[in-house]
Every structure is written in C-alpha cells, then in structure tokens.
Design a protein around this motif. Structure first.
Motif, short mmCIF file in Angstrom:
data_model
loop_
_atom_site.label_atom_id
_atom_site.label_comp_id
_atom_site.label_asym_id
_atom_site.label_seq_id
_atom_site.Cartn_x
_atom_site.Cartn_y
_atom_site.Cartn_z
N TYR A 119 66.31 47.86 65.10
CA TYR A 119 65.70 46.94 65.73
C TYR A 119 64.80 47.28 67.07
CZ TYR A 119 68.51 44.00 62.86
OH TYR A 119 69.16 43.49 61.50
N SER A 133 68.79 45.68 79.25
CA SER A 133 68.31 44.66 78.43
C SER A 133 67.44 43.55 78.90
CB SER A 133 69.63 44.01 77.44
OG SER A 133 70.34 43.29 78.25
N GLU A 187 63.80 42.88 77.38
CA GLU A 187 63.42 41.46 76.96
C GLU A 187 62.08 40.95 77.55
OE1 GLU A 187 66.73 38.94 78.24
OE2 GLU A 187 68.13 40.29 77.42
N ILE A 222 60.53 42.15 73.67
CA ILE A 222 61.46 42.85 72.57
C ILE A 222 62.68 41.98 72.32
CG2 ILE A 222 62.43 45.07 71.58
CD1 ILE A 222 60.31 46.48 73.08
N LYS A 223 63.06 41.85 71.05
CA LYS A 223 64.13 40.93 70.89
C LYS A 223 65.65 41.95 70.92
CE LYS A 223 62.60 36.89 68.31
NZ LYS A 223 62.90 36.27 67.07
N ARG A 279 69.08 42.95 69.89
CA ARG A 279 70.03 42.84 68.84
C ARG A 279 71.54 43.04 69.33
NH1 ARG A 279 70.52 40.34 63.89
NH2 ARG A 279 72.10 41.34 62.51
#
Length: 382
Positions: free
Chosen positions: A123, A184, A188, A192-193, A195
């Motif tokens: 991902y 993270s 974000e 970008i997502k 996971r």
C-alpha cells in the motif's frame, strides 16, 4: 510471507530524555537487559530487516556497540521528527522499505514487524495499531464536550513502515512540523492512505514507571528457555584448510567432510536445532547433495539462524568444547570466540569455547581426528 519485501531498513528512535520516567528510559533494565537492547533484538530477529540505524545519544552507544557491532548510529535532533530525519539519512539507498520504531517499545514482535513491512510494500505506508479499549471523551475547561465513537478509534503504535520514496518526500516537505507526533501524519498530508495493521497490546510504549512494571510482567509470562545438545566428529587430513568455529586456523591438516568440515559449527548448529526440536543439519544439508560439496559451514549456520528467527527464538548462550590432540587450540581461543559471536550474531560474553586433548588415546590422540561437544540455550517467545 506472500509478498517479497526485499531489502528493508529500520530506524529506531531513542533520543528522548525520559522526563516522565525521571531518567533516560532507553537503557533502563527490563528482564535483565536494557530496554533499547530488547528493541534492537526484535528487529534483528525479523528476517526482512537487513540494516538497523539507532538514533540515540553517544552515552547510550557503548552497551549497544558491545552487543551489536554492525548497527549504525545517528545523532538525535531537537524533535522526534528531526531525529527520524537524521536516522533516515543514515539508511542505505538500496532499502526499498523503511520501518520507523520507538526505542521505548521493546516488546514489539517480529511477526508484527514483518506484517507491517508487507503492508507497506503493498500500500505504500502502514502502521501497527490496536483498537482503543476505553471510551474517549473530548474535554474543554474540565467538562466533556462530546464522546467519540470508540468503534472507529485505533491507537497507533510503531513500527510505521513506508516505501522509501514516500517517507523521503514526507520528511522533506513536512519534517519541520513541531506538532506532528508520528510520521504517518506527514504521509497523510501527501494524500497517501496509510494502512492499519493489527498489532498487540503488548507493544506498549514505556513512558512511565508503571509501563515498565507492566512490561516486566509480560516478559515473565511469554518466554520459555530450552537447551539443546550437539556433537560432531571429523577426520583430519593433510592438505585441507582447517576451520574451527568459522575461523581459519593455520595447520598442515584440515577436517575431512562434505562441507568444509567445521565440526564446531556443526555441533553448535545441531545443539541450536535440538533446542527448537527442529531436526539436525544432516537433514537440511544432506551429504548426498553434490551441489553443496565443500560448502562453508558459516552458510549452514546462517540457515540455522533463519530457522531460529522463524521460531520467534533467540540464542542466549552457546558453549562448545573441541577434543583434539593437534593443533594446540588455546592460542586461538579469542579468534574462535569472536568468530562464533559474529556467525551467530550474538554478544561475545554469551559465547564459550574451550578445548581438551585426548591424552594420546585412540585416533584423536594420534592426531587423526577430532570431535566436539556443544550446548546451546535459546529463549523462545510463546
């Protein structure tokens, strides 16, 4: 693992001052080892991790250097994110994935590190996390403003894993933000997502004295120790190189065998496999296989290390005794111990090696052969 993660690096951030603990928490004892040592060991036991960078002040490094001669150090920055940037800059450009981890989370499990890396490969970005167990209130001026829906809340942990270009871009664009508490958040902001990878509540961050007590209790209940025994015997033959414990020893004879004949490594490998109830090296490397004729016993030992890690185990102590009339082994004790520590990737102080003569009795006493007895103690995560 179903997906190949390739070369992965870990950045372990351990530059905090330990204000809430009252002293630096990274080197506090936990189950007989410093917290940071346990954290590094978890990543050493993760097969995908090929490189470890520890971001920590110079005063914390002596203990780590003694135990782990191959790790890389970086200096802490004024903020956590600056420390992450310093560590990231020390990682190899060959690393496809980078895992960022808090040094104060020593009970992270290799299986969860691997799962997070696998998710990042698929991902682009992934974090370990656990569902929030308590009801969370939003408060202002001492009064509840509203109650959040606990069913959608997760508590983020580390490691947080990323494809290298993604983390590089996030740190470059947003690495100066003082309010960000993890990487993270920066990823974000790139759109970008991230996971979420389910983790364990054991992977708790040691921040207060109570956290240390909790971690000690978890260690007591989740570890077993086993000891294995190994034995090997080889003839000595003129003209062959002599290898003992991975070290080449000057002599006119060497051990005869399908491999290089290093009976010390063979005996230790069998002792380690015995502690795991995982067979013996003759099954892994059968003497009938001509494709491995002359193979270095170090390669055999490295395969055994992979098996150790797959069992979520760690070699705590090894002890080998070689029985031989020639050559004299005592002058080579230090070289062999150092070699064994490097081969099995463990602290030198946990490696014992010694020799006995055979009092000129039998084939060994005539200098025609030698044998080795070995024991290994492993710590296994239940």
């Amino acid at each position: 693992m179903s997906e190949q993660t390739g070369f992965s690096s870990a950045v372990i951030v351990a530059g905090g001052s330990g204000t809430r603990m009252g002293r630096p928490k990274q080197m506090l004892p936990l189950g007989g080892k410093p917290v940071l040592v346990r954290t590094v060991e978890a990543f050493l036991n993760t097969p995908e991790i090929k490189e470890i960078v520890v971001v920590t002040p110079p005063e914390n490094r002596a203990e780590l250097e003694k135990r782990f001669p191959h790790i890389i150090f970086a200096d802490p920055g004024k903020t956590r994110l600056l420390s992450v940037k310093n560590g990231f800059l020390k990682t190899s450009a060959a690393a496809q994935l980078v895992a960022v981890h808090d040094g104060a989370r020593p009970l992270v499990e290799p299986v969860h590190i691997s799962a997070c890396l696998q998710a990042a490969q698929k991902y682009g970005a992934a974090v370990l996390a656990v569902p929030v167990k308590d009801t969370v209130k939003v408060c202002k001026d001492g009064f509840v403003q509203n109650t959040l829906d606990r069913s959608v809340l997760w508590a983020a942990q580390t490691p947080q894993c990323y494809r290298r270009p993604i983390l590089a871009e996030a740190l470059e664009k947003f690495g100066q933000e003082e309010g960000a508490t993890d990487e993270s958040q920066l990823v974000e902001k790139l759109g970008i997502k991230v996971r979420v990878v389910p983790s364990s509540y054991k992977n708790n961050k040691i921040t207060t004295p109570e956290d240390l007590v909790f971690a000690e209790a978890l260690l007591e209940n989740s570890v077993i120790y086993r000891t294995g025994f190994g034995f090997d015997l080889h003839r000595l033959e003129p003209g062959r190189k002599l290898f003992i414990g991975g070290a080449e020893i000057p002599h006119t004879k060497g051990f005869l065998g399908h491999s290089d004949g290093d009976l010390v490594l063979h005996a230790l490998c069998d002792a380690i496999l015995g502690a795991l109830c995982a067979g013996e090296i003759g099954i892994l490397f059968p003497p009938t296989d001509e494709s491995i004729k002359g193979i270095s016993s170090v390669k055999i030992a490295k395969k055994v290390l992979e098996i150790v890690r797959s069992h979520h185990a760690q070699i705590e102590h090894i002890d080998a005794t070689i029985i031989t009339q020639e050559p004299k082994i005592k002058p080579h004790y230090d070289a062999v111990r150092k070699s064994l520590a490097e081969v099995f990737e463990m602290p030198l102080e946990n490696v014992s090696f010694k020799s006995k003569s055979h009092e000129h009795v039998g084939e060994i006493g005539r200098g025609e052969a030698a044998m080795c007895h070995a024991v290994a103690t492993l710590k296994i995560q239940k």
